[in-house]
Design a protein around this motif. Structure first.
Motif, mmCIF file in Angstrom:
data_model
loop_
_atom_site.group_PDB
_atom_site.id
_atom_site.type_symbol
_atom_site.label_atom_id
_atom_site.label_comp_id
_atom_site.label_asym_id
_atom_site.label_seq_id
_atom_site.Cartn_x
_atom_site.Cartn_y
_atom_site.Cartn_z
ATOM 1 N N SER A 202 11.051 -2.178 3.680
ATOM 2 C CA SER A 202 11.706 -0.876 3.827
ATOM 3 C C SER A 202 11.373 0.044 2.647
ATOM 4 O O SER A 202 11.630 1.238 2.698
ATOM 5 N N ASP A 203 10.786 -0.519 1.574
ATOM 6 C CA ASP A 203 10.531 0.294 0.382
ATOM 7 C C ASP A 203 9.138 0.905 0.315
ATOM 8 O O ASP A 203 8.773 1.530 -0.671
ATOM 9 N N ILE A 204 8.333 0.716 1.362
ATOM 10 C CA ILE A 204 7.026 1.388 1.389
ATOM 11 C C ILE A 204 6.873 2.112 2.733
ATOM 12 O O ILE A 204 7.541 1.779 3.706
ATOM 13 N N ASN A 205 5.958 3.091 2.719
ATOM 14 C CA ASN A 205 5.686 3.861 3.938
ATOM 15 C C ASN A 205 4.501 3.210 4.655
ATOM 16 O O ASN A 205 3.386 3.717 4.628
ATOM 17 N N PHE A 206 4.755 2.042 5.282
ATOM 18 C CA PHE A 206 3.672 1.296 5.924
ATOM 19 C C PHE A 206 3.301 1.935 7.259
ATOM 20 O O PHE A 206 4.163 2.191 8.097
ATOM 21 N N ALA A 207 2.001 2.204 7.404
ATOM 22 C CA ALA A 207 1.555 2.945 8.590
ATOM 23 C C ALA A 207 0.576 2.140 9.441
ATOM 24 O O ALA A 207 -0.202 2.700 10.205
ATOM 25 N N GLY A 208 0.591 0.800 9.306
ATOM 26 C CA GLY A 208 -0.270 -0.025 10.157
ATOM 27 C C GLY A 208 -1.622 -0.324 9.539
ATOM 28 O O GLY A 208 -1.778 -0.334 8.317
ATOM 29 N N SER A 209 -2.606 -0.557 10.399
ATOM 30 C CA SER A 209 -3.912 -0.966 9.898
ATOM 31 C C SER A 209 -4.852 0.227 9.763
ATOM 32 O O SER A 209 -4.587 1.313 10.278
ATOM 33 N N ILE A 210 -5.943 0.003 9.050
ATOM 34 C CA ILE A 210 -6.985 1.024 8.915
ATOM 35 C C ILE A 210 -8.339 0.345 9.082
ATOM 36 O O ILE A 210 -8.572 -0.736 8.541
ATOM 37 N N GLU A 211 -9.217 0.964 9.880
ATOM 38 C CA GLU A 211 -10.583 0.458 9.990
ATOM 39 C C GLU A 211 -11.395 1.028 8.829
ATOM 40 O O GLU A 211 -11.134 2.145 8.366
ATOM 41 N N ALA A 212 -12.390 0.281 8.381
ATOM 42 C CA ALA A 212 -13.172 0.704 7.213
ATOM 43 C C ALA A 212 -13.753 2.104 7.398
ATOM 44 O O ALA A 212 -13.858 2.871 6.439
ATOM 45 N N ARG A 213 -14.097 2.456 8.630
ATOM 46 C CA ARG A 213 -14.689 3.770 8.900
ATOM 47 C C ARG A 213 -13.767 4.915 8.461
ATOM 48 O O ARG A 213 -14.215 5.980 8.046
ATOM 49 N N GLU A 214 -12.448 4.683 8.561
ATOM 50 C CA GLU A 214 -11.471 5.737 8.269
ATOM 51 C C GLU A 214 -11.142 5.861 6.788
ATOM 52 O O GLU A 214 -10.503 6.822 6.370
ATOM 53 N N ILE A 215 -11.526 4.862 5.981
ATOM 54 C CA ILE A 215 -11.173 4.897 4.558
ATOM 55 C C ILE A 215 -11.745 6.139 3.860
ATOM 56 O O ILE A 215 -11.010 6.867 3.199
ATOM 57 N N PRO A 216 -13.055 6.433 4.029
ATOM 58 C CA PRO A 216 -13.588 7.620 3.353
ATOM 59 C C PRO A 216 -12.976 8.935 3.855
ATOM 60 O O PRO A 216 -13.027 9.942 3.158
ATOM 61 N N HIS A 217 -12.401 8.909 5.041
ATOM 62 C CA HIS A 217 -11.748 10.114 5.558
ATOM 63 C C HIS A 217 -10.353 10.303 4.950
ATOM 64 O O HIS A 217 -9.689 11.294 5.217
ATOM 65 N N GLY A 218 -9.935 9.314 4.156
ATOM 66 C CA GLY A 218 -8.646 9.448 3.466
ATOM 67 C C GLY A 218 -7.443 9.219 4.365
ATOM 68 O O GLY A 218 -6.394 9.831 4.177
ATOM 69 N N GLN A 219 -7.582 8.328 5.348
ATOM 70 C CA GLN A 219 -6.494 8.089 6.298
ATOM 71 C C GLN A 219 -5.370 7.197 5.757
ATOM 72 O O GLN A 219 -4.467 6.829 6.514
ATOM 73 N N ALA A 220 -5.422 6.818 4.485
ATOM 74 C CA ALA A 220 -4.318 6.070 3.868
ATOM 75 C C ALA A 220 -4.319 6.376 2.381
ATOM 76 O O ALA A 220 -5.388 6.510 1.778
ATOM 77 N N ASP A 221 -3.139 6.499 1.777
ATOM 78 C CA ASP A 221 -3.081 6.714 0.326
ATOM 79 C C ASP A 221 -3.279 5.397 -0.409
ATOM 80 O O ASP A 221 -3.914 5.347 -1.454
#
Lengths: 340, 340
Positions: free
Chosen positions: B206-225
């Motif tokens: 409950s203490d983090i803003n968990f938003a599920g999984s990320i595919e490597a392709r989306e990492i450079p697009h900044g889809q997760a902090d």
């Protein structure tokens, strides 16, 4: 007499189906008279598309399949339920030896599951790896495995190394290809448990040109012809390649468009840049083979255009002419025999 | 009264030591009077270098350390044997609470090993993750873990997610940072055993803003902090980022130099391109913290220049002022208490 390679083409799979898929098939048969294509999918749609081409009718067959597997569907379920889908009907033709290979730009999951369940593995092959070609500074490398085989064991990675080596040498024409395993440092003691256990096994293989480990940084520089890793890592590498490339291009584009001066420069630079960057485009080389099956399954990008489809079909012909599966069988079963 | 942050700086570590390292330290104290630096290394060399600067002497201390750990040395052995090296002497100062933080561009392995063995973990922290900032289309993300903790367990990844979230929020100023775990597909059933076991644990936090999984392709697009993964995968991501970037730049450069027309274009495009690509440069943000220690250890690139060293020192000050370790302790020990 000319030996014919029969390639089943999934006319319904991918973002640009059926138009670009069928155009790619037409290009392939125009280039090579020893290739026959079997277009699988909704017959009416395919016939309508074919009406726009002039081609040698002996080289083309149409097989009707009424269902389509969508990308979002759970793969194994889709393969089991949609028995009249282009993927299931097409793969059956390979299993029944009515065709040599199957090419599809459709759902990766369904193609991987279908390859195992419908086409079946060569005896002795523990897991069939998916092996895309990735662009490098020097040309291209084979990245093996990018499939669904997560949590692989050392013996799987050894088979991937052998099959990848055979493919690069005899299909892609790379003489005595160097094989390296992805690791997180050059020192012997580095790596996770899987890599540490696999390393000595690879060193013992006398039938491949094993050259030790490779750090991810060196992959784009082309420091290995065959890059071995388990599927989770392979998938991360493949997808990150795309992601970093896409973001850098968009940054460069917006940089060039930021002032009048740079806009003029961009116009002058564009043609040369386009040519150079073409060499960094994986679709030049065709799709990714799923190796170790009783036949050949090739997965092309979901966004494949005619060129990639055509190159993938030509690849299937080389695969057959070079007797790749016989070579894999001999190599793997030789290995099995050795360990008995 | 102003609260002072004392930062030990390894004057001997990295390709550009001692020149760029000491310049970075000088820049940091010129910017902030509440920062004191302790330069550790061969005293004579450091004094000679310092002679070229005018600075507030109250802000600078020199501690002699005669030995230097080389990059190629086996890390744990080096830490144990070279007791008078800049890394060992510097980390001891942190352990003995004579300093708040240690910054080094030296051997990654020795810094990771030293962090655990010399500085020590916060009670309850199972493994200290190394968490570099990586550039993205939108700015930057924290990639956690890129350390030596291979073969991680789900509970480790949960702690990485929490510590990374605290760091991004309170040191980097990203409000309510989104946290995602690296996976090979968006569907629930995808992933390896580690990801499948970790996913439900992260959902319960409950203490983090968990938003599920990320595919490597989306990492450079900044889809997760905060991008959570185990160290092997993290290392592959970090190194491949560098590799793909380097190869694409060299391709672009050679493309621009391929004709007279494109050479003229390149001259016009260059300044705008340089500015844009600067935003894709991780050194702007400083080094990678090794989190979960009784103090702070920051690893900067081996090729660090003054700017990265300076930014890393400023980062240490924010880390202290924001009481990050108290926050990590409360979060991790709260978690330990919960599970009792």
């Amino acid at each position: 007499m000319e030996e014919i390679t029969k390639v089943v083409v999934d006319a319904m799979g991918g973002d640009n189906a059926p138009g670009e898929i069928i155009r790619g098939a037409m290009d392939a048969i125009a280039k090579r008279s020893d290739i026959h294509v079997i277009l699988v999918g909704q017959e009416e749609v395919i016939r309508r598309e074919l009406a726009g081409y002039t081609y040698n009718e002996e080289q083309v067959e149409v097989v009707n399949a009424t269902e389509v597997i969508e990308t979002a569907e759970p793969p194994v379920m889709a393969i089991r339920k949609k028995k009249d889908s282009s993927i299931v009907v097409g793969m059956r033709l390979v299993r029944e030896k009515k065709a040599d290979a199957f090419v599809s730009a459709g759902s990766s999951g369904a193609i991987l599951a279908g390859g195992q369940l419908l086409v079946g593995r060569i005896k002795g092959v523990e897991r069939p790896p998916l092996a895309p070609l990735i662009p490098t500074e020097k040309g291209f490398s084979l990245l093996i495995d990018c499939g669904a085989n997560v949590d692989a064991r050392p013996s799987h990675l050894v088979q991937f190394a052998k099959m990848g080596s055979i493919y690069m040498e005899h299909v892609m024409g790379v003489k005595n290809p160097s094989v390296r395993i992805v690791n997180i440092g050059a020192e012997e003691e580095k790596g996770n448990a899987l890599v540490k256990e696999t390393m000595p096994l690879l060193k013992e293989c006398s039938d491949i040109n094993f050259a030790g480990s490779i750090e991810a940084r060196e992959i784009p520089h082309g420091q290995a012809d065959v890059v071995v890793c388990e599927a989770f890592v392979g998938n991360v590498i493949l997808k990150l390649y795309e992601g970093v490339g896409a973001v850098l291009f968009s940054k460069i584009k917006s940089g060039m468009m930021s002032s009048l001066r740079s806009k003029i420069g961009a116009l002058l630079v564009k043609p040369a840049l386009k040519d150079t960057l073409k060499t960094f485009d994986a679709s030049e080389y065709g799709g990714a083979p799923l190796l170790g099956l009783n036949g050949l399954v090739v997965k092309t990008h979901g966004s494949s255009k005619a060129k990639e489809v055509c190159n993938s079909i030509l690849q299937c012909s080389t695969f057959r002419r070079q007797r790749i599966n016989e070579k894999i069988r001999a190599c793997i079963q030789g290995e099995v025999a050795d360990s008995e």
